[in-house]
Motif scaffolding. Structure first.
Motif, mmCIF file in Angstrom:
data_model
loop_
_atom_site.group_PDB
_atom_site.id
_atom_site.type_symbol
_atom_site.label_atom_id
_atom_site.label_comp_id
_atom_site.label_asym_id
_atom_site.label_seq_id
_atom_site.Cartn_x
_atom_site.Cartn_y
_atom_site.Cartn_z
ATOM 1 N N LEU A 16 1.003 -1.135 0.137
ATOM 2 C CA LEU A 16 0.045 0.143 -0.001
ATOM 3 C C LEU A 16 0.721 1.354 -0.082
ATOM 4 N N ASP A 17 0.678 2.138 -0.857
ATOM 5 C CA ASP A 17 1.187 3.486 -1.021
ATOM 6 C C ASP A 17 1.280 4.363 0.353
ATOM 7 N N LYS A 18 2.444 4.897 0.691
ATOM 8 C CA LYS A 18 2.611 5.676 1.957
ATOM 9 C C LYS A 18 2.042 4.865 3.263
ATOM 10 N N SER A 19 2.973 3.508 3.158
ATOM 11 C CA SER A 19 2.359 2.761 4.330
ATOM 12 C C SER A 19 3.810 1.971 4.981
ATOM 13 N N ARG A 20 3.831 1.322 5.974
ATOM 14 C CA ARG A 20 4.783 0.553 6.459
ATOM 15 C C ARG A 20 5.167 -0.497 5.424
ATOM 16 N N SER A 21 4.418 -0.999 4.554
ATOM 17 C CA SER A 21 4.916 -2.078 3.753
ATOM 18 C C SER A 21 6.057 -1.840 2.910
ATOM 19 N N GLN A 22 6.530 -0.570 2.856
ATOM 20 C CA GLN A 22 7.817 -0.259 1.973
ATOM 21 C C GLN A 22 8.911 -0.893 2.879
ATOM 22 N N ARG A 23 8.864 -1.286 4.282
ATOM 23 C CA ARG A 23 10.041 -1.897 4.922
ATOM 24 C C ARG A 23 9.965 -3.327 4.574
ATOM 25 N N LEU A 58 -8.520 -7.503 8.401
ATOM 26 C CA LEU A 58 -8.192 -6.117 8.898
ATOM 27 C C LEU A 58 -8.177 -5.058 7.953
ATOM 28 N N GLY A 59 -7.958 -5.403 6.694
ATOM 29 C CA GLY A 59 -7.761 -4.553 5.560
ATOM 30 C C GLY A 59 -6.709 -3.740 5.532
ATOM 31 N N LYS A 60 -5.532 -3.946 6.313
ATOM 32 C CA LYS A 60 -4.259 -3.082 6.411
ATOM 33 C C LYS A 60 -3.254 -3.506 5.572
ATOM 34 N N SER A 61 -2.201 -2.994 5.448
ATOM 35 C CA SER A 61 -1.031 -3.421 4.677
ATOM 36 C C SER A 61 0.153 -2.839 5.698
ATOM 37 N N PRO A 62 1.280 -3.611 5.964
ATOM 38 C CA PRO A 62 1.661 -4.791 4.860
ATOM 39 C C PRO A 62 1.095 -6.216 5.341
ATOM 40 N N VAL A 63 0.742 -6.942 4.341
ATOM 41 C CA VAL A 63 0.294 -8.396 4.235
ATOM 42 C C VAL A 63 1.193 -9.159 3.400
ATOM 43 N N VAL A 64 1.501 -10.125 3.795
ATOM 44 C CA VAL A 64 2.451 -11.091 2.873
ATOM 45 C C VAL A 64 1.498 -12.468 2.687
#
Length: 217
Positions: A16-23, A58-64
């Motif tokens: 998801l853009d602008k989220s913790r998923s970048q890590r 939960l509809g959140k990101s990151p998810v793997v």
């Protein structure tokens, strides 16, 4: 599951853009794991799109998602810390510091300093440290809320009081603490847990970037 079978597992990152998923994207690159990237964009309300709930309730990101070669359906893992722990355990044990001193395996107090720091930071990044950043985000939103002009000073005053009494002093305490952690890194290393990059360093990057944006000059 053998190491060879692990490498054949299919990994999907729901980004998801602008989220913790970048890590997690960074981690996968460090691990040199082949992965599929599924991209989601935030709406005008800055919320994650409802389609992410099809991936995780939960509809959140990151998810793997991790599809093992012999599994009927993928394993879905949410929460950054849990994702980092799982991926490093199966695809990159070198990013987890050695736990015990030689000959003292399983003994209380015989853990290496590198591992103790690692375990602490894995919880600290999303716990104590990130909590301050979330409060800072809320005060930022309050200060910039689209309200009538005569209410604006009240909103700014409330946000300012929270920032001055909670955010700023706590942020300084934590940044001073983290600076000391880097200065005293085991073996003179340049990372938090020593000379090698770990999963904890990757988890720390998001709250650190947020903190530097809000840190006083």
């Amino acid at each position: 599951m053998s190491a060879e079978a692990n490498q054949k597992a299919k990994v999907t990152l729901y980004w998801l853009d602008k989220s913790r998923s970048q890590r997690i994207l960074w981690l996968l690159e460090e691990l040199k794991v082949d992965y599929e990237l599924k991209i989601f964009k935030r709406g005008k309300d800055f919320h994650a799109p409802p389609e992410l709930k099809d991936v995780h309730p939960l509809g959140k990101s990151p998810v793997v998602g991790i599809q093992a070669a012999d599994a009927a359906k993928p394993l879905i893992i949410a929460e950054s810390g849990a994702i980092v722990e799982y991926l490093t355990e199966y695809f990159g044990k070198w990013m987890i510091p050695k736990r015990y001193l030689d000959g003292k395996e399983g003994l209380i107090g015989a853990e290496t300093e590198e591992w103790l720091r690692y375990r602490f930071l894995m919880h600290y990044a999303e716990g104590s440290f990130m909590t301050i950043m979330l409060v800072a985000l809320m005060t930022h939103n309050i200060r910039n809320a689209p309200v009538p002009f005569f209410i604006k000073p009240i909103m700014k005053g409330v946000a300012g009081r929270v920032d001055s009494s909670f955010v700023s002093p706590n942020l300084k305490t934590h940044l001073d603490f983290l600076e000391d952690q880097l200065v005293t890194s085991p073996g003179g290393g340049e990372f938090f847990c020593g000379k090698e990059l770990t999963g904890a360093d990757i988890l720390m990057i998001f709250p650190l970037e947020a903190a530097m944006q809000r840190a006083p000059n």
